[in-house]
Design a protein around this motif. Sequence first.
Motif, PDB file in Angstrom:
ATOM      1  N   SER A   1       0.817  -1.216   0.000  1.00 32.69           N
ATOM      2  CA  SER A   1       0.000   0.000   0.000  1.00 32.69           C
ATOM      3  C   SER A   1       0.846   1.259   0.000  1.00 32.69           C
ATOM      4  O   SER A   1       0.376   2.334  -0.380  1.00 32.69           O
ATOM      5  N   SER A   2       2.104   1.152   0.454  1.00 29.39           N
ATOM      6  CA  SER A   2       3.046   2.287   0.498  1.00 29.39           C
ATOM      7  C   SER A   2       2.484   3.474   1.265  1.00 29.39           C
ATOM      8  O   SER A   2       2.696   4.628   0.900  1.00 29.39           O
ATOM      9  N   LYS A   3       1.784   3.207   2.348  1.00 27.72           N
ATOM     10  CA  LYS A   3       1.183   4.284   3.135  1.00 27.72           C
ATOM     11  C   LYS A   3       2.215   5.134   3.849  1.00 27.72           C
ATOM     12  O   LYS A   3       1.913   6.272   4.246  1.00 27.72           O
ATOM     13  N   ASN A   4       3.411   4.613   4.038  1.00 21.56           N
ATOM     14  CA  ASN A   4       4.464   5.381   4.712  1.00 21.56           C
ATOM     15  C   ASN A   4       5.258   6.269   3.758  1.00 21.56           C
ATOM     16  O   ASN A   4       6.190   6.949   4.179  1.00 21.56           O
ATOM     17  N   ILE A   5       4.898   6.244   2.476  1.00 24.32           N
ATOM     18  CA  ILE A   5       5.598   7.045   1.466  1.00 24.32           C
ATOM     19  C   ILE A   5       4.625   8.084   0.925  1.00 24.32           C
ATOM     20  O   ILE A   5       3.544   7.729   0.429  1.00 24.32           O
ATOM     21  N   ASN A   6       4.965   9.358   1.006  1.00 19.96           N
ATOM     22  CA  ASN A   6       4.055  10.375   0.491  1.00 19.96           C
ATOM     23  C   ASN A   6       4.094  10.424  -1.034  1.00 19.96           C
ATOM     24  O   ASN A   6       4.993   9.877  -1.672  1.00 19.96           O
ATOM     25  N   ASP A   7       3.107  11.077  -1.631  1.00 17.14           N
ATOM     26  CA  ASP A   7       2.948  11.054  -3.087  1.00 17.14           C
ATOM     27  C   ASP A   7       4.134  11.684  -3.808  1.00 17.14           C
ATOM     28  O   ASP A   7       4.569  11.192  -4.850  1.00 17.14           O
TER      29      ASP A   7
END
Length: 451
Positions: free
Chosen positions: A302-308
């Motif tokens: 999900s890569s929730k720890n990486i901002n856009d």
Amino acid sequence: MSLIKMLFGRENWFLVLVLILVGLEQGIRIATILLPNRIRLWFYNKSQRLYLWVFPELMCDGMVGAMCSAKDTVDLCGIHGYAVEEHFIRTSDGYLLCLHRIMPKIKPKQSPSPRPPILFVHGLMMNSEVWVTNMKRKNNLPLVMCDEGYDVWLANLRGNKYSKKNSRYPSEKKDFWDFSLDNYIVFDIPASIDYVLSVTNRDKINLVGFSQGSIILLAAMSMHPHSYKSVNALLAFAPTISPKYYQSKIVQAIMNANSQFLFLLFSRKSLLASVTFWQAVLYPPVFAKIIDLSLNFLLDWSSKNINDEQKVVSLSHLYSFTSVKAFIHWTQIVRSKVIQMFDDNPGPQTSYYTNLNRIARYPVENIKLPILTVYGASDSLVNIDVLKTVGDHFEDFIKVPNYEELDLLFGRNCYEDVYKPTLEKFNEIARPQSSSSASTSSSKAARKVIA
């Protein structure tokens, strides 16, 4: 029907779907290449407008634009104020490998016992850029370790954009790409270690690996006593031997497919070489969005720890070339759950061990070396229980809650969540030890986990 059974060993329509999708992508790519430049530019502009109609603009940030436009590791480090030396070595089988040496931005703290050099080894389909793409300086581990006084070197394994030369074969030839993980292990890693020790005039080195790079380093240490004796400690990020689960039936079908079918599907040269083409013709946020959605669908990341903004930067530097054979070798390791050598048997039912065939494996259980393993608790590709069966030398673990594999490099809070506790522990185990104390340490049965 009989043809499908012959190719797949069973009726596996997910592989048929993969074959169709790969063929469709190649057809679209060829058609796009044949289009005039003005048509391709029109397509780029339309993709940009469509993206901005749905999502906010991300390229207006000067840092995002600068790092996306960075052509190489030298440029990426330069943005943070670090100079980089490029070194080249020739392996005994003729490949020219590039090493990047990061020069200290600030004068290292004086110490009566200076820290040894440290070599970073990237993962599958990557290059040295992945280590230094985070927009926050402190979230780039090589830069942090450089500030702490380490002599930092970044490796580039054969086939990627920095090591795409051979003294006998041009990269357009199939012979150039006829290498597996065995070639990394037997040639690239020992040559890189020996070169770094020679240039720095040191007799000890530390190693850092990411994903496949961690496995390659383990195997190399088991095969080269001379290099092994020169290593203080190994820091292994997300070592992937076997996944916890398969999110996608397509991924599961590919990982379990016969090697000969995978050669038929991807050719015998570079793996997914068309990625660089699409990266060139698509607006960067569009390309990043496609990759992000693909990773979520295929690997459940999900890569929730990486901002856009960070995704746009890091995903633009994520991919690099490797051989199809190296990828197939990795699938064989995943299936067998053993760090084995490449299986040349073309039979449809390959396995680590049968009554007719035993594939040679790397004796990693013989390694007596301090190893610190760091992994994300939410990483679908890292099965820590399988890793522990490889050998008793895996004693120290740092488990990062709610982190996935790429989060360990690109996360917005990498320093506080990952690197700060990792460095505290690694600096402790990487201290030079006497042979007797090292032997005692390596024989501990208890495993320590930092959550």
